[in-house]
Design a protein around this motif. Structure first.
Motif, PDB file in Angstrom:
ATOM      1  N   MET A 121      46.207  41.961  22.357  1.00  0.00           N
ATOM      2  CA  MET A 121      46.781  41.834  23.696  1.00  0.00           C
ATOM      3  C   MET A 121      45.682  42.098  24.724  1.00  0.00           C
ATOM      4  O   MET A 121      45.026  43.137  24.702  1.00  0.00           O
ATOM      5  CB  MET A 121      47.922  42.820  23.882  1.00  0.00           C
ATOM      6  N   SER A 122      45.455  41.126  25.604  1.00  0.00           N
ATOM      7  CA  SER A 122      44.398  41.262  26.598  1.00  0.00           C
ATOM      8  C   SER A 122      44.877  42.108  27.769  1.00  0.00           C
ATOM      9  O   SER A 122      46.053  42.097  28.139  1.00  0.00           O
ATOM     10  CB  SER A 122      43.979  39.880  27.092  1.00  0.00           C
ATOM     11  N   ALA A 174      47.417  36.311  36.032  1.00  0.00           N
ATOM     12  CA  ALA A 174      46.197  36.278  36.845  1.00  0.00           C
ATOM     13  C   ALA A 174      45.377  35.031  36.549  1.00  0.00           C
ATOM     14  O   ALA A 174      44.818  34.397  37.454  1.00  0.00           O
ATOM     15  CB  ALA A 174      45.367  37.533  36.587  1.00  0.00           C
ATOM     16  N   ILE A 175      45.305  34.656  35.270  1.00  0.00           N
ATOM     17  CA  ILE A 175      44.583  33.436  34.906  1.00  0.00           C
ATOM     18  C   ILE A 175      45.249  32.224  35.531  1.00  0.00           C
ATOM     19  O   ILE A 175      44.579  31.303  36.030  1.00  0.00           O
ATOM     20  CB  ILE A 175      44.524  33.300  33.371  1.00  0.00           C
ATOM     21  N   GLU A 176      46.564  32.218  35.538  1.00  0.00           N
ATOM     22  CA  GLU A 176      47.284  31.079  36.116  1.00  0.00           C
ATOM     23  C   GLU A 176      47.037  30.971  37.612  1.00  0.00           C
ATOM     24  O   GLU A 176      46.824  29.871  38.148  1.00  0.00           O
ATOM     25  CB  GLU A 176      48.777  31.234  35.834  1.00  0.00           C
ATOM     26  N   VAL A 177      47.039  32.123  38.305  1.00  0.00           N
ATOM     27  CA  VAL A 177      46.799  32.101  39.751  1.00  0.00           C
ATOM     28  C   VAL A 177      45.371  31.648  40.056  1.00  0.00           C
ATOM     29  O   VAL A 177      45.132  30.849  40.982  1.00  0.00           O
ATOM     30  CB  VAL A 177      47.072  33.494  40.348  1.00  0.00           C
ATOM     31  N   PRO A 204      46.920  32.867  27.312  1.00  0.00           N
ATOM     32  CA  PRO A 204      46.470  34.065  26.576  1.00  0.00           C
ATOM     33  C   PRO A 204      45.070  33.929  25.995  1.00  0.00           C
ATOM     34  O   PRO A 204      44.301  34.900  25.981  1.00  0.00           O
ATOM     35  CB  PRO A 204      47.526  34.208  25.472  1.00  0.00           C
ATOM     36  N   ALA A 205      44.710  32.720  25.540  1.00  0.00           N
ATOM     37  CA  ALA A 205      43.367  32.531  24.996  1.00  0.00           C
ATOM     38  C   ALA A 205      42.312  32.691  26.080  1.00  0.00           C
ATOM     39  O   ALA A 205      41.270  33.323  25.872  1.00  0.00           O
ATOM     40  CB  ALA A 205      43.261  31.152  24.338  1.00  0.00           C
ATOM     41  N   LEU A 206      42.558  32.134  27.263  1.00  0.00           N
ATOM     42  CA  LEU A 206      41.609  32.287  28.370  1.00  0.00           C
ATOM     43  C   LEU A 206      41.525  33.739  28.822  1.00  0.00           C
ATOM     44  O   LEU A 206      40.444  34.233  29.163  1.00  0.00           O
ATOM     45  CB  LEU A 206      42.031  31.400  29.536  1.00  0.00           C
ATOM     46  N   ALA A 207      42.657  34.437  28.833  1.00  0.00           N
ATOM     47  CA  ALA A 207      42.643  35.847  29.226  1.00  0.00           C
ATOM     48  C   ALA A 207      41.809  36.684  28.263  1.00  0.00           C
ATOM     49  O   ALA A 207      41.038  37.560  28.687  1.00  0.00           O
ATOM     50  CB  ALA A 207      44.078  36.369  29.297  1.00  0.00           C
ATOM     51  N   ASP A 214      39.314  35.585  26.418  1.00  0.00           N
ATOM     52  CA  ASP A 214      37.910  35.227  26.608  1.00  0.00           C
ATOM     53  C   ASP A 214      37.346  35.873  27.862  1.00  0.00           C
ATOM     54  O   ASP A 214      36.201  36.345  27.870  1.00  0.00           O
ATOM     55  CB  ASP A 214      37.781  33.702  26.690  1.00  0.00           C
ATOM     56  N   VAL A 215      38.125  35.915  28.939  1.00  0.00           N
ATOM     57  CA  VAL A 215      37.667  36.568  30.177  1.00  0.00           C
ATOM     58  C   VAL A 215      37.434  38.051  29.940  1.00  0.00           C
ATOM     59  O   VAL A 215      36.431  38.624  30.392  1.00  0.00           O
ATOM     60  CB  VAL A 215      38.702  36.343  31.297  1.00  0.00           C
ATOM     61  N   GLU A 216      38.337  38.679  29.215  1.00  0.00           N
ATOM     62  CA  GLU A 216      38.164  40.097  28.918  1.00  0.00           C
ATOM     63  C   GLU A 216      36.894  40.340  28.106  1.00  0.00           C
ATOM     64  O   GLU A 216      36.139  41.290  28.377  1.00  0.00           O
ATOM     65  CB  GLU A 216      39.377  40.622  28.151  1.00  0.00           C
ATOM     66  N   TYR A 217      36.625  39.462  27.133  1.00  0.00           N
ATOM     67  CA  TYR A 217      35.417  39.617  26.314  1.00  0.00           C
ATOM     68  C   TYR A 217      34.162  39.473  27.161  1.00  0.00           C
ATOM     69  O   TYR A 217      33.208  40.256  27.034  1.00  0.00           O
ATOM     70  CB  TYR A 217      35.440  38.577  25.199  1.00  0.00           C
TER      71      TYR A 217
END
Length: 351
Positions: free
Chosen positions: A1-2, A8-11, A27-30, A32-35
């Motif tokens: 869970m990110s 936030a990614i959608e906005v 969720p996949a983009l979230a 990756d952003v966290e990483y």
């Protein structure tokens, strides 16, 4: 869970005009952003610790971005505290409240003083009693007669500021003579002993960095115009090898100009125009040169090695290419290591 909410990614996607993102992509983009953020922050903490500090600053983050070959964030700091507001309809989504600013106030506001980075630059004041003609050394006639027409004075907040016009950076006479001699040896005396000594000088001497763009342009231009001159092509590749051997030269900004010439000398259809020309030896040497470039700069440019492999593989698989082109492609792939060969050509020897 990110920890980064998918809302936030959608906005953010909607703010840049992307409105058709699927729900399972968020969720996949979230993640990756966290990483990516964690990676940058870990590097920034390392910069902070190496600076013997206990508080993280914006300079540490900028240093982390440079280490990752990411373009730094440009902007300016604000002394006002950031005010966050909860987005309507979203429980865990916040945004920064921005107040309206009058355009007239922005224009009339005084410009902040530009901070100067601390730097140390070394240059020669004199060589055997002669002062080199470089921008760092002011000519004697300018010291005797100040040139007020080249300097503008104005007051900023009551402080008298002197502004000098930018000085055009030119090569010193010594560097120009050095470059001309190397170029003459490369073109006309590549089989002489003095050319070998010149290559050793290129591989070890300090202070040659201003000549790097000149050498890379010289190599690219000569390779393009003299594919039928085998001795010159071999001398140019030896010249490139010496430049790469010098640890004091910063060649990364000029790889895009150097790599096409190197690849050409590896997989070109014809190198030289005479029967005795041993173009096989030139291709072997160039293959090792390509492997050296990928080994030295592959960690900084992650797409360098895959692009080279893709180019060589295309040259090998093209049935219209000649035997010499296939040979150059095979030698280039083999020089990159057995791992590349085993991945591209997975076969097992049978008894």
């Amino acid at each position: 869970m990110s920890i980064v909410p998918k809302e936030a990614i959608e906005v953010i996607a909607q703010s840049i005009g992307v409105t058709n993102l699927a729900a399972d992509v968020l969720p996949a983009l979230a993640s990756d952003v966290e990483y990516r953020v964690r990676e940058i922050m870990q590097e920034a903490i390392k910069c902070m610790r190496h600076s013997k500090r206990t508080s993280l600053t914006a300079d540490d983050v900028e240093g982390a971005l440079k280490l990752r070959n990411v373009e730094p964030i440009y902007g300016f700091a604000s002394g006002d505290p950031l005010r966050f507001r909860r987005a309507a309809g979203h429980k865990d989504l916040f945004y920064i409240e921005e107040k309206d600013v009058e355009f007239k106030d922005v224009i009339e506001a005084p410009l902040p003083k530009h901070p100067l980075d601390t730097a140390i630059v070394a240059h020669c004041l004199a060589i055997e009693g002669v002062q080199p003609a470089i921008p760092e050394n002011v000519p004697m006639e300018e010291l005797a007669e100040p040139y007020d027409h080249k300097k503008t004075d104005y007051k900023d907040d009551g402080v008298l500021v002197d502004i000098k016009l930018p000085v055009k950076l030119v090569l010193s006479r010594e560097l120009q003579l050095y470059f001309d001699n190397i170029r003459e040896l490369t073109v006309n005396k590549s089989d002489s002993i003095i050319f070998k000594e010149a290559l050793m000088s290129l591989a070890t001497d300090l202070g040659l960095h201003p000549l790097v763009p000149y050498f890379t342009y010289f190599i690219a231009d000569e390779v393009t115009q003299n594919l039928n001159d085998f001795p010159l092509l071999f001398a140019l590749m030896r010249l490139a090898w010496s430049l790469l051997q010098n640890p004091h030269l910063h060649i990364e900004p000029y790889l895009h100009q150097l790599m096409p010439s190197v690849i050409t000398c590896l997989v070109a259809k014809r190198l030289g125009n005479k029967y005795p020309d041993n173009h096989w030896e030139l291709r072997d040497f160039t293959a090792n040169l390509v492997a050296l470039i990928c080994k030295r700069f592959g960690h900084a440019y992650h797409n360098l090695r895959p692009r080279v492999i893709r180019t060589l593989l295309h040259a090998f698989l093209d049935p219209t290419n000649t035997l010499s082109q296939h040979y150059g492609a095979i030698q280039g792939l083999a020089a990159l290591g057995p791992t590349v060969v085993s991945q591209l050509f997975p076969f097992q020897a049978s008894n």
